[in-house]
Scaffold this active site. Sequence first.
Site, PDB file in Angstrom:
ATOM      1  N   SER A  86       0.473  -3.830   0.185  1.00 44.06           N
ATOM      2  CA  SER A  86       1.990  -4.187   0.053  1.00 44.06           C
ATOM      3  C   SER A  86       2.759  -3.056  -0.663  1.00 44.06           C
ATOM      4  O   SER A  86       2.287  -1.994  -1.275  1.00 44.06           O
ATOM      5  CB  SER A  86       1.878  -5.270  -1.242  1.00 44.06           C
ATOM      6  N   TYR A  91       0.603  -9.559  -8.844  1.00 40.28           N
ATOM      7  CA  TYR A  91       0.608  -9.369  -7.305  1.00 40.28           C
ATOM      8  C   TYR A  91       0.415  -7.824  -6.920  1.00 40.28           C
ATOM      9  O   TYR A  91      -0.761  -7.638  -6.170  1.00 40.28           O
ATOM     10  CB  TYR A  91       1.914  -9.964  -6.603  1.00 40.28           C
TER      11      TYR A  91
END
Length: 335
Positions: free
Chosen positions: A142, A167
């Site tokens: 990501s 995350y």
Amino acid sequence: MKILVTGTAGFIGHHLAKALVERGDTVVGIDNINDYYDVELKYARLADAGISRHAENWYEKVQSETYPDYSFIRMNLEDRERLMDLFKTEKFDKVVNLAAQAGVRYSIENPHTYVDCNIVGFLNILEACRHNNIKHLVYASSSSVYGNNKKMPLSTSDNVDHPISLYAATKKSNELMAHTYSHLYNISTTGLRFFTVYGPWGRPDMAMFLFTDAILNDRPIKVFNGGDLYRDFTYIDDIINGIISTLITDAKKTYSIYNIGNSKPVKLTDFIEEIEIQTGEKAIKEMYPMQPGDVEKTWADVEDLKSDFNYLPKTSIDIGVERFLYWYNNYYCLS
């Protein structure tokens, strides 16, 4: 090739599974269909690929009624024994791991979910690849790993040791774990750092879906940091082309990391304006401060992906918004 794609009830996984079977590959998809967002959308994605509602049943292999070479199994990556059995039975050539607990803000309130799925689950994937002679593992990282890096565009040579959300930390952990397995066991791994993917069948917690849904239903939209945010919005078709290019080509190195984005950041207020123009509706904006874990700007340097795999994102924001709205209107029977 026979390919395992994890997360095929999800946004990117759904598009990838269809694209692979349409090019002639055999695909087995898995997903746990969790309730992070509307499960009906997840079942609708599966139905779009010919997977019946029997996909509700855990561990039952469901054959697509549309694509003879596509089947689906509901299971968790955390279920180590069942995952290993799946690898032994199916004898995959390659693996694409897209399954993960997504969302920056959700990770602040539900940290254990991220460790279970994104770290324990990914370790199980690596172990299954190690013991089953998988030729190549492509996995989702990501853009969030860059944290608040100020140098733009963001490059894979930049330091990513300071994530600002759990995350992001789990995604950075995936890259480190993949490096370890590539080094120890000579497994070819390629991590793709996704930059703000949008398009038909998109996630309801992402800006494109949230803004469109609110604007068309006369609800206010939350605009963080006064709208002074920039995102490298990347249309789903460009993402899928990039994933497939890295998957089907022999890996350039045993361990690789690439950015995969549009490389053309758009200001959030301009993005909202494009939705307003194409819907003919005016957004009701509620201004909020910067949210914990969010970053001000993302902008992908994709030169390495272009050089190694001829990656070429070509969908402009106006075309991408138009295509999303066409899907949204049809999905909700508004047209």
